[in-house]
Motif scaffolding. Structure first.
Motif, PDB file in Angstrom:
ATOM      1  N   LEU A 158       1.011  -1.277  -0.137  1.00 39.41           N
ATOM      2  CA  LEU A 158       0.055  -0.006  -0.011  1.00 39.41           C
ATOM      3  C   LEU A 158       0.827   1.216  -0.099  1.00 39.41           C
ATOM      4  O   LEU A 158       1.981   1.281   0.592  1.00 39.41           O
ATOM      5  N   GLU A 159       0.331   2.332  -0.488  1.00 39.07           N
ATOM      6  CA  GLU A 159       1.184   3.653  -0.711  1.00 39.07           C
ATOM      7  C   GLU A 159       0.791   4.307   0.979  1.00 39.07           C
ATOM      8  O   GLU A 159      -0.093   4.030   1.536  1.00 39.07           O
ATOM      9  N   ASN A 208     -12.765   0.569  -0.254  1.00 35.15           N
ATOM     10  CA  ASN A 208     -11.926   1.646  -0.787  1.00 35.15           C
ATOM     11  C   ASN A 208     -10.550   1.317  -0.597  1.00 35.15           C
ATOM     12  O   ASN A 208      -9.810   2.238  -0.827  1.00 35.15           O
ATOM     13  N   ALA A 209     -10.092   0.114  -0.570  1.00 38.68           N
ATOM     14  CA  ALA A 209      -8.665  -0.216  -0.264  1.00 38.68           C
ATOM     15  C   ALA A 209      -7.770   0.732   0.559  1.00 38.68           C
ATOM     16  O   ALA A 209      -6.792   1.150   0.223  1.00 38.68           O
ATOM     17  N   LYS A 210      -8.278   0.939   1.694  1.00 40.96           N
ATOM     18  CA  LYS A 210      -7.718   1.804   2.655  1.00 40.96           C
ATOM     19  C   LYS A 210      -7.435   1.018   4.084  1.00 40.96           C
ATOM     20  O   LYS A 210      -8.160  -0.210   4.390  1.00 40.96           O
ATOM     21  N   ILE A 211      -6.544   1.491   4.925  1.00 44.02           N
ATOM     22  CA  ILE A 211      -6.199   1.172   6.065  1.00 44.02           C
ATOM     23  C   ILE A 211      -6.524   2.352   7.069  1.00 44.02           C
ATOM     24  O   ILE A 211      -6.071   3.367   7.022  1.00 44.02           O
ATOM     25  N   TYR A 212      -7.369   1.972   8.260  1.00 40.24           N
ATOM     26  CA  TYR A 212      -7.773   2.956   9.251  1.00 40.24           C
ATOM     27  C   TYR A 212      -7.134   2.518  10.455  1.00 40.24           C
ATOM     28  O   TYR A 212      -7.503   1.455  10.997  1.00 40.24           O
ATOM     29  N   ALA A 213      -6.350   3.472  10.983  1.00 40.66           N
ATOM     30  CA  ALA A 213      -5.491   3.210  12.362  1.00 40.66           C
ATOM     31  C   ALA A 213      -6.324   4.025  13.430  1.00 40.66           C
ATOM     32  O   ALA A 213      -7.000   5.099  13.073  1.00 40.66           O
ATOM     33  N   LYS A 214      -5.943   3.681  14.629  1.00 41.95           N
ATOM     34  CA  LYS A 214      -6.751   4.154  15.586  1.00 41.95           C
ATOM     35  C   LYS A 214      -6.065   5.431  16.041  1.00 41.95           C
ATOM     36  O   LYS A 214      -6.828   6.406  16.709  1.00 41.95           O
ATOM     37  N   SER A 215      -4.829   5.885  15.648  1.00 45.52           N
ATOM     38  CA  SER A 215      -4.097   7.096  16.010  1.00 45.52           C
ATOM     39  C   SER A 215      -2.862   7.419  14.825  1.00 45.52           C
ATOM     40  O   SER A 215      -2.664   6.412  14.071  1.00 45.52           O
ATOM     41  N   SER A 252       4.697 -12.846 -10.941  1.00 45.83           N
ATOM     42  CA  SER A 252       3.543 -12.841  -9.620  1.00 45.83           C
ATOM     43  C   SER A 252       3.887 -12.129  -8.615  1.00 45.83           C
ATOM     44  O   SER A 252       2.839 -11.501  -8.036  1.00 45.83           O
ATOM     45  N   TRP A 253       5.141 -11.419  -8.397  1.00 37.86           N
ATOM     46  CA  TRP A 253       5.437 -10.400  -7.290  1.00 37.86           C
ATOM     47  C   TRP A 253       5.313  -9.143  -7.846  1.00 37.86           C
ATOM     48  O   TRP A 253       4.822  -8.065  -7.489  1.00 37.86           O
ATOM     49  N   GLU A 254       5.881  -8.989  -9.162  1.00 35.62           N
ATOM     50  CA  GLU A 254       5.726  -7.738  -9.796  1.00 35.62           C
ATOM     51  C   GLU A 254       3.963  -7.228 -10.123  1.00 35.62           C
ATOM     52  O   GLU A 254       3.654  -6.062  -9.633  1.00 35.62           O
ATOM     53  N   LEU A 255       3.321  -8.244 -10.362  1.00 37.44           N
ATOM     54  CA  LEU A 255       1.960  -7.600 -10.623  1.00 37.44           C
ATOM     55  C   LEU A 255       1.420  -7.382  -9.228  1.00 37.44           C
ATOM     56  O   LEU A 255       0.352  -6.572  -9.220  1.00 37.44           O
ATOM     57  N   LEU A 256       1.951  -8.140  -8.076  1.00 33.80           N
ATOM     58  CA  LEU A 256       1.125  -7.861  -6.978  1.00 33.80           C
ATOM     59  C   LEU A 256       1.488  -6.215  -6.396  1.00 33.80           C
ATOM     60  O   LEU A 256       0.495  -5.771  -5.463  1.00 33.80           O
ATOM     61  N   LYS A 257       2.487  -5.489  -7.076  1.00 30.34           N
ATOM     62  CA  LYS A 257       2.604  -4.310  -6.671  1.00 30.34           C
ATOM     63  C   LYS A 257       1.854  -3.307  -7.461  1.00 30.34           C
ATOM     64  O   LYS A 257       1.866  -2.133  -7.053  1.00 30.34           O
ATOM     65  N   LEU A 258       1.025  -3.629  -8.354  1.00 30.52           N
ATOM     66  CA  LEU A 258       0.447  -2.689  -9.274  1.00 30.52           C
ATOM     67  C   LEU A 258      -0.861  -2.163  -8.553  1.00 30.52           C
ATOM     68  O   LEU A 258      -1.391  -2.813  -7.506  1.00 30.52           O
ATOM     69  N   PRO A 259      -1.381  -0.896  -8.473  1.00 29.48           N
ATOM     70  CA  PRO A 259      -2.186  -0.208  -7.767  1.00 29.48           C
ATOM     71  C   PRO A 259      -3.553  -1.044  -7.766  1.00 29.48           C
ATOM     72  O   PRO A 259      -4.448  -1.077  -6.613  1.00 29.48           O
TER      73      PRO A 259
END
Length: 243
Positions: free
Chosen positions: A91-92, A116-123, A212-219
């Motif tokens: 993730l970016e 929405n492909a996001k991570i929500y952190a508590k702080s 397989s690794w390079e494709l995983l990095k695509l947005p």
């Protein structure tokens, strides 16, 4: 250990160990009818940790620990297959947000939101810790992806994206008991290693290891439910012809 050789499978945790043991016995028996190649599983998550001596040092230490655990000699090990979870390592920074609506449970430090492909952190502090940890994991994965041998033994790093239960269901289980339920439900539906192999075939990004690794990095793939276990199964079959 007589003339029997061992494939050492490194996984991240006890649930991964529980999962793979369900399938690998029959898979290895089908590949190596004489029983001359067996497998052993060891578990420890080292990829998100900074190791001053380098990540290969951590894998070497894990190998030594596995030899002690299974009462093996280095010469017994034919191949090291390392199965990792990619978590949020691709993730970016902008994909990590602060939770604003109190939707995290009291015991949650962060959550994945697939919509929405996001991570929500508590702080903010925990967001920064998470980014730093997964950046370490990303660097370690990049190094190990190109690593061919550990202590002279052929080695390869494989992945589940973003982790085992997400690969199995396409969902994000919240609690440990939910994760166990995901695995047990998968066992009920996919009973044999052939079922697992076919499932992995449908979740692959490529038949080529590097791709397989390079494709995983695509947005578009940053939170995809995917694996390159398909390559793992083929690599193990090729050991049939090894010395």
């Amino acid at each position: 250990m007589s003339n029997t050789k061992v494939v050492l499978l490194i996984v991240e945790g006890e649930l991964d160990r529980y999962f793979y043991r369900e399938y690998l016995g029959s898979f290895f028996a089908s590949c190596f009818e004489g029983g001359d190649i067996k497998y052993r599983v060891t578990s420890r998550d080292v990829l998100a940790r900074h190791e001053p001596n380098g990540i290969k040092y951590s894998i070497e230490a894990q190998l030594e620990s596995a030899l002690d655990e299974h009462k093996l000699e280095l010469d017994d090990i034919l191949y090291i297959a390392h199965l990792c979870d990619t978590d949020g390592s691709y993730l970016e920074e902008g994909d990590f947000l602060i939770n604003q609506d109190d939707s995290l449970n009291f015991d949650q430090n962060y959550k994945y939101v697939l919509s929405n492909a996001k991570i929500y952190a508590k702080s903010l502090d925990y967001r920064d810790q998470l980014i730093a940890s997964w950046n370490v994991k990303k660097r370690n994965q990049a190094e190990l992806k190109n690593c061919k041998k550990i202590k002279g033994i052929p080695y390869r790093l494989y992945y589940n994206s973003m982790f085992l239960e997400h690969f199995l269901t396409g969902k994000i289980p919240r609690y440990t008991e939910d994760k166990r339920d995901c695995i047990d439900s998968f066992f009920d539906e996919f009973c044999s290693y052939e079922d697992l192999a076919n499932y992995a075939e449908n979740k692959k990004l490529s038949d080529d290891y590097d791709s397989s690794w390079e494709l995983l990095k695509l947005p578009r793939n940053k939170m995809v439910s995917a694996t390159n276990l398909n390559i793992f199964f083929e690599d193990i079959k090729l050991l049939k012809n090894s010395d």
